[in-house]
Motif scaffolding. Structure first.
Motif, short mmCIF file in Angstrom:
data_model
loop_
_atom_site.label_atom_id
_atom_site.label_comp_id
_atom_site.label_asym_id
_atom_site.label_seq_id
_atom_site.Cartn_x
_atom_site.Cartn_y
_atom_site.Cartn_z
N ILE A 33 0.87 -1.19 0.00
CA ILE A 33 0.00 0.00 0.00
C ILE A 33 0.90 1.23 0.00
CG2 ILE A 33 -1.92 1.20 1.11
CD1 ILE A 33 -2.62 -1.63 0.25
N SER A 34 0.89 1.99 -1.08
CA SER A 34 1.81 3.12 -1.23
C SER A 34 1.36 4.32 -0.39
CB SER A 34 1.89 3.54 -2.70
OG SER A 34 0.65 4.07 -3.13
N LYS A 35 2.29 5.25 -0.18
CA LYS A 35 1.97 6.50 0.54
C LYS A 35 0.91 7.29 -0.21
CE LYS A 35 6.44 7.05 2.85
NZ LYS A 35 7.65 7.92 3.02
N ARG A 36 0.98 7.28 -1.53
CA ARG A 36 -0.02 7.97 -2.34
C ARG A 36 -1.41 7.38 -2.12
NH1 ARG A 36 0.25 8.72 -8.95
NH2 ARG A 36 -1.69 9.92 -9.15
N THR A 39 -2.72 8.42 1.26
CA THR A 39 -3.22 9.80 1.23
C THR A 39 -4.62 9.84 0.62
OG1 THR A 39 -0.97 10.67 1.01
CG2 THR A 39 -2.78 12.12 0.33
N SER A 40 -4.80 9.09 -0.45
CA SER A 40 -6.12 9.03 -1.09
C SER A 40 -7.16 8.42 -0.15
CB SER A 40 -6.03 8.21 -2.38
OG SER A 40 -7.27 8.13 -3.01
N ILE A 41 -6.78 7.38 0.59
CA ILE A 41 -7.71 6.76 1.55
C ILE A 41 -8.11 7.76 2.62
CG2 ILE A 41 -7.83 5.04 3.42
CD1 ILE A 41 -6.10 3.21 1.61
N LYS A 42 -7.15 8.55 3.06
CA LYS A 42 -7.41 9.51 4.14
C LYS A 42 -8.33 10.65 3.71
CE LYS A 42 -4.99 12.42 7.52
NZ LYS A 42 -3.65 12.84 8.05
N PHE A 71 -10.80 1.13 -0.08
CA PHE A 71 -10.29 2.12 -1.02
C PHE A 71 -11.39 3.09 -1.45
CE2 PHE A 71 -7.58 -1.54 -1.24
CZ PHE A 71 -6.29 -1.03 -1.36
N PRO A 72 -11.02 4.33 -1.74
CA PRO A 72 -12.02 5.30 -2.21
C PRO A 72 -12.67 4.86 -3.52
CG PRO A 72 -9.96 6.40 -1.65
CD PRO A 72 -9.68 4.93 -1.65
N ILE A 73 -13.89 5.26 -3.74
CA ILE A 73 -14.55 5.01 -5.01
C ILE A 73 -13.84 5.83 -6.08
CG2 ILE A 73 -16.67 5.36 -6.34
CD1 ILE A 73 -18.23 4.77 -3.78
N GLU A 74 -13.50 5.18 -7.19
CA GLU A 74 -12.83 5.88 -8.29
C GLU A 74 -13.86 6.45 -9.26
OE1 GLU A 74 -9.83 3.56 -10.22
OE2 GLU A 74 -9.19 2.62 -8.35
N GLU A 75 -13.60 7.64 -9.73
CA GLU A 75 -14.46 8.27 -10.74
C GLU A 75 -13.86 8.01 -12.12
OE1 GLU A 75 -17.29 9.67 -10.08
OE2 GLU A 75 -17.10 9.57 -7.89
N ARG A 155 -7.05 1.10 -8.81
CA ARG A 155 -5.79 1.83 -8.96
C ARG A 155 -4.64 1.17 -8.20
NH1 ARG A 155 -7.76 6.34 -7.68
NH2 ARG A 155 -8.07 7.11 -9.80
N HIS A 156 -4.94 0.66 -7.00
CA HIS A 156 -3.90 -0.01 -6.21
C HIS A 156 -3.42 -1.28 -6.89
CE1 HIS A 156 -1.75 -1.96 -2.98
NE2 HIS A 156 -2.61 -2.97 -3.00
N ILE A 157 -4.35 -2.08 -7.41
CA ILE A 157 -3.97 -3.32 -8.11
C ILE A 157 -3.14 -2.99 -9.35
CG2 ILE A 157 -4.82 -5.37 -9.28
CD1 ILE A 157 -5.23 -5.42 -6.27
N HIS A 158 -3.52 -1.92 -10.05
CA HIS A 158 -2.75 -1.49 -11.23
C HIS A 158 -1.33 -1.13 -10.82
CE1 HIS A 158 -2.70 1.18 -15.11
NE2 HIS A 158 -2.07 0.04 -15.25
N HIS A 159 -1.21 -0.42 -9.70
CA HIS A 159 0.11 0.00 -9.20
C HIS A 159 1.00 -1.21 -8.90
CE1 HIS A 159 3.17 1.96 -6.72
NE2 HIS A 159 2.89 1.09 -5.77
N ILE A 160 0.47 -2.18 -8.16
CA ILE A 160 1.33 -3.30 -7.78
C ILE A 160 1.64 -4.20 -8.98
CG2 ILE A 160 0.57 -3.28 -5.37
CD1 ILE A 160 -1.18 -5.69 -5.95
#
Length: 300
Positions: A33-36, A39-42, A71-75, A155-160
């Protein structure tokens, strides 16, 4: 050992199990889970739960604690038009979507093709199915190349997967001339041709590129080959095959003739992918399209 689970309702979430006593922040980092993302979760509507209770990253975990990352809902991206269209879905689960793309369809919108792309259709599909994600494309194909395209739904799955995934892609091509060798390695650097913004070529100052070519069948005029990519340079197969004197039939950008087919006879026929959650190796296949089959029949 990390235990993974998935839920897909209004929001995407992952559940892990703490393997040791450690701060939540440190455990999240080990789980990718990245820092970015944090931040998005927060700030964008996500949350961190420990045994069902919301906690901050400073919370001390005890071995065996269940940690759920919501995780936040993605638009959907603002510039992406949701457009209804047919999708040939080969495989789908909570995080992966594998689609068989036809020839003549762009993968993503561009100035020349702002609509009718695979991404436009997927955006509409996500909206209809209430999938809380924008379109994340892991592997792309040229407009006139047919075959398998891999997408992920978060987005997280894409990142990893961009940084730690295994994807082996196999293509089939029909080329000019009689290929004699049953297997050959093409290791030749590829760079942009100085006189073109589109065309690539083999050049000494190019980027390392490696393609393995296996013969499927041949005759005097054309050959049917299988190409395995070890790198992913722009137009790599097209450039490498032209470099060894066997341009792809229909690929007029790299010396191919369009008499038999009106596009490059290139098809992504197989993809091996390591599942980002289970680590299981999955294989997806796509049969040769009709226009390429016709070329082979006509030449036989």
């Amino acid at each position: 050992m990390i235990r993974l689970s998935i839920t897909m309702c209004k929001q995407f979430s992952l559940t892990f199990q703490a393997a040791e006593d450690v701060l939540l922040r440190e455990a999240l980092s080990k789980w990718g889970i990245s820092k970015r993302t944090l931040t998005s979760i927060k700030y964008d509507g996500g949350s961190l739960l420990v045994n069902g209770q919301e906690k901050t990253v400073r919370h001390p975990l005890i071995k065996g604690d269940d940690v759920t990352v919501i995780f936040p809902i993605e638009e959907i991206s603002s510039g992406l038009i949701c457009q209804e269209g047919y999708l040939d879905i080969v495989y789908e689960d909570e995080v992966l979507l594998i689609i068989n793309k036809p020839t003549g369809q762009s993968t993503i919108p561009s100035r020349e093709h702002p609509s009718g792309t695979l991404a436009n259709y997927v955006a509409f599909y996500y909206k209809q199915m209430s999938i809380p994600s924008t379109v994340h494309i892991l592997t792309r194909l040229d407009r006139d190349t047919s075959g398998l395209v891999c997408l992920v739904k978060n987005r997280h799955i894409h990142h990893i997967m961009n940084y730690n995934h295994v994807t082996n892609k196999t293509y089939e091509a029909i080329v000019h001339g009689k290929v004699e060798q049953h297997m050959q390695k093409i290791i030749a650097p590829i760079g942009r041709k100085a006189s073109s913004i589109i065309e690539r070529e083999v050049r000494e100052d190019g980027i390392f590129a490696h393609t393995d070519v296996h013969l499927i069948s041949n005759d005097v005029h054309i050959s049917h080959v299988k190409c395995i990519l070890h790198t992913g340079r722009t137009h790599q197969i097209r450039v490498h095959l032209a470099h060894i004197g066997h341009s792809i039939v229909g690929d007029d950008l790299y010396g191919g003739d369009r008499e038999l087919i009106k596009r490059q006879a290139l098809h992504c026929s197989s993809v091996d992918i390591k599942h980002p959650l289970t680590n299981e190796m999955l294989t997806f296949t796509s049969p040769l399209p009709i226009d390429m089959k016709k070329v082979l029949v006509q030449s036989s």
